[in-house]
Design an enzyme around this catalytic site. Structure first.
Site: not given
Lengths: 301, 301, 301, 301
Positions: A65-66, A99, A174, A249
């Site tokens: 998902l975003p 992420t 990450k 982002k």
């Protein structure tokens, strides 16, 4: 045959779900875009009308998902709507490959744990090419048992599976990596352009630095200076690859993490400023190695 | 048997001259410090009373000096004093292995060329350990013929010999590389500390980033976080290695180059500021990976 | 009637020389561009065929040149050509109003002092408007007596005359000030745009910050956000004012100074990077407050 | 006689409440620390056992709390505990003078508006001295009517009352200002030290820049270099004033805001990094002008 619910079938999620089908999993799919579901159904998946329906009676749930708010909303639900945690069985392993910020990941993991359910964060790197080829890298935040149990599913989609630590650690690792990547890309770009400004051939300079103490991933795999390497975005007008907007982002997530822990990341913060300015000038959808352009003398005036 | 004049017998120059002796060259040596000459004489070198005397009738001159002004003064001389260019024969190949600004290197190379003499810039990396082991990297600015002719001498002292371009290009490539190295070191340090601040094990995080897109030389060879790698300065209280003061010098050269070409190097400029502040707090003689310390929470108060 | 030689009649020098004429000085002028001489002759100046000729038998010399190398060449001369120091009398006061590096200023001052001549550095701020109006600020590096003696001349061209210290101090103070100005301009720009991005009226935000602890010269006199103030470059498409290329030059001088003294100026170094990138995108001839643009979201895509 | 509930009686809140008493308001007070309540009771306030009790039947509520989470919790309540919005009448004007993120301020304002109650954000600047003297600056986010209604109360505590815009705008303006202040302080510090490194007297340099284009609030009121001004923290070993830890908090809020709007603030982000590093070295409780120290050469080694 193990069953997986796959929720979020975008540029990354679609090919990942397809690789699960190829590996022999029964896959139930859901996405807000019907056409995305249809593509997977044609490859053998079962369509679900809702995320809740997909997640019922499966061995694994994988979500892609975003942002953190979508993950929290889907798993935790709200006053009007049940969340996945309200309906999955304790035997279902929940794997979120989005992420997102580590706090959201930890929040969902703890809420799951209170119900005896295991939720692990497993963000990926490797881009759409890696998603299609099944060669993604997964960086997991999980208990030892959760990490072990996730192997079967993750191996079907990726080539490198790391265990970074407990809940949230996958997200932290990450964003540390991607913040460092932005620093490498900006730093390598300015070093190459400084050399060019003094008459050096960027190919020769790249060859020297690559095997010296300036060596880094961008020189090996993703040289930002056009025509030093072929088959990278810089030699294709910075098309394809990993978009500036996505790097913005990820750098935002790194700065959010730095704020939470009162940490300082001067190089990462500067890289974010450079990338945001670059995006604001209309480069958001170009490859992130196009940051090279800000150092080059434009042929205007 | 070929003859080499070696001028400048410090921590780097001394062991380099010793390797020339081991390789069978006849070596005439000079240094302002008599004791430095004596050490080489004991290994078979011939002492010279002056640099001029050393450079007479030799096949090669190798110089290893602190800064551009010393190099210019030695080769060009001045009103009171002859320079090497005034006394060497046209058959002598002049090799300067000092790390200096490219402008000075070009100036001397052009002055030499006007007299039919070849002068090449060949700065090194690899530190005192590499100097002793004969495994230095040389990055050369030279004509093709000069580069070819220098091989015999450079191979006796180093393992990697690069040809960066024409006169001055060796210096430019060296400072581009070292500027990038400072960026890698600072960026890797802050990424590792951000992970630590969120509870990650720096060893695990290093292992993940090293094989991911954050991979770079510092993670492979020189991890700045104590006790992630053994046998590096960070695990030895930042003793040994490459001093902060020397990194400040090289970053200064990179900024000098950026000023000359009106280039921007935001990451390198920031790295210089961080290193200068670090040096000013009394850390100039510690290893340059000690920049890690500025990100760590001190146990004061 | 006192006599002044004025050398360098560009956008700044021309109006400055004109003000000396208005104040009653006899002015001998020289410039490499004949048309520039002609304009002053029409206002009553005497044309000279060379700088040397202009400087003979005068009470004061004022020079306004682009860079340190021009100043050194004019005053010190070289093998082929005499310098001003070779021909002026000990009673002549030499005033250099160029903005150059402090080292060059000190070098010329010391060479002059050896001959018993006084040379002072007196860089200006206030731009072409101040030059025309005779309201420039002069920041002087001089002995007390030299500073006193220069008053008559400087007062004819400026409104504020500061004594920063001994030889070179005028240049140092000027570049410290201009570096800080660049920091104020960039910092104010990003603060105003951050407010705008959150819906604030930049005029209201400017009014608040101007009388609060964020107050600074740019908010008082030179707001970078279009249409907050009238009669400033930002409200005139960033035309006029102080060019980006000139700010890049001054920021370069500040970084050159920082390199010489091993000082760190992280904010100034970052401002230079932002300004160089801005110039390289083709904005070199726009007013320096146009740095505001890099923070604004472009209406591209 | 109008009644005010004042909640949060720390270093700032205590003296602010005292000024309301002096201005003739009836003041009901609450704090988690009983001793803080006692001090105000001795000055004429009425003690309340809880915040809820204090806020019942008053004309105004003023809150002064550490962070957004406290403000949200107090006004909105939660499952176990009512919030102020649940108990105050529609005639009560709610004024929050905490410095918090704008999102939290907007959230509470909207929740209040849904119940027909007005909540305004009115963060202050001016420090503990201003709080005691009643000369604080209030920067308000409010409707026109709310802003007008708040005047009586705010005037009793402050000297300057600004209306920045609608709900949240007070917080945005405050953090834009304080981010800019940090930039001014760091930029002024490095400019002064650069001058000192070149032999200038910081007092003379300050006097010049203060009336030139480098002029800013820190040179006027709060010079960071020791002994340039008397009666400022830099001349008192950086004791008193505005703590580094508080500047780190405000810079964090500015970066949080920049993340939300995808804005870039390179100077502010760098200032935050410098301040965080400074705090981490054990300087969190010193005055924020002590950032000057990072540029000075320590007398160690």
């Amino acid at each position: 045959m193990k069953t997986v619910a796959f929720i979020g079938l975008g540029n990354m999620g679609g090919p990942m779900a397809a690789n699960l089908l190829k590996a022999g999993f029964a896959v139930k799919v859901f996405d807000l875009v019907p056409a995305a579901i249809q593509i997977l159904v044609e490859q053998g998946a079962t369509a679900s009308a809702t995320a809740i329906e997909a997640a019922e009676n499966v061995d694994f749930v994988v979500t892609m998902l975003p942002a953190g708010k979508h993950v929290k909303s889907l798993y935790l639900g709200n006053a009007e709507q049940k969340g996945l945690l309200d309906i999955v069985s304790k035997d279902t392993l929940l794997i979120d490959s989005s992420t997102i910020d580590a706090e959201s990941a930890k929040l969902v993991a703890h809420a799951a744990a209170e119900k005896g359910i295991e939720f692990i964060d497993a963000p990926v790197s490797g881009g759409t090419a890696g998603a299609a080829a099944g060669t993604l890298t997964f960086i997991c935040g999980a208990s030892d048992s959760g990490f072990k149990k996730a192997q079967a599913v993750l191996n079907a989609m990726g080539a490198n599976i790391f265990h970074a630590g407990a809940a949230g650690a996958g997200q932290v690792a990450k964003i540390c990596n991607n913040m460092l990547l932005a620093v490498l890309m900006a730093g390598t770009s300015e070093a190459l352009q400084l050399g060019r400004d003094h008459g050096l051939d960027p190919k020769v300079l790249s060859d020297i630095m690559k095997v010296s103490s300036g060596g880094n991933w961008t020189l090996d795999k993703y040289n930002p200076c056009p025509h030093v390497m072929e088959n990278v975005p810089s030699s294709n007008d910075y098309q394809g690859g990993f978009m500036v907007d996505l790097m913005v982002k990820d750098l935002g997530l790194s700065q959010e993490a730095a704020l939470l822990s009162n940490s300082s990341t001067p190089m990462g913060a500067l890289a974010r400023s450079l990338y945001v300015n670059h995006a604001r000038q209309g480069n958001g959808r170009r490859d992130f190695s196009s940051i090279f352009d800000i150092f080059v003398k434009a042929n205007k005036e």
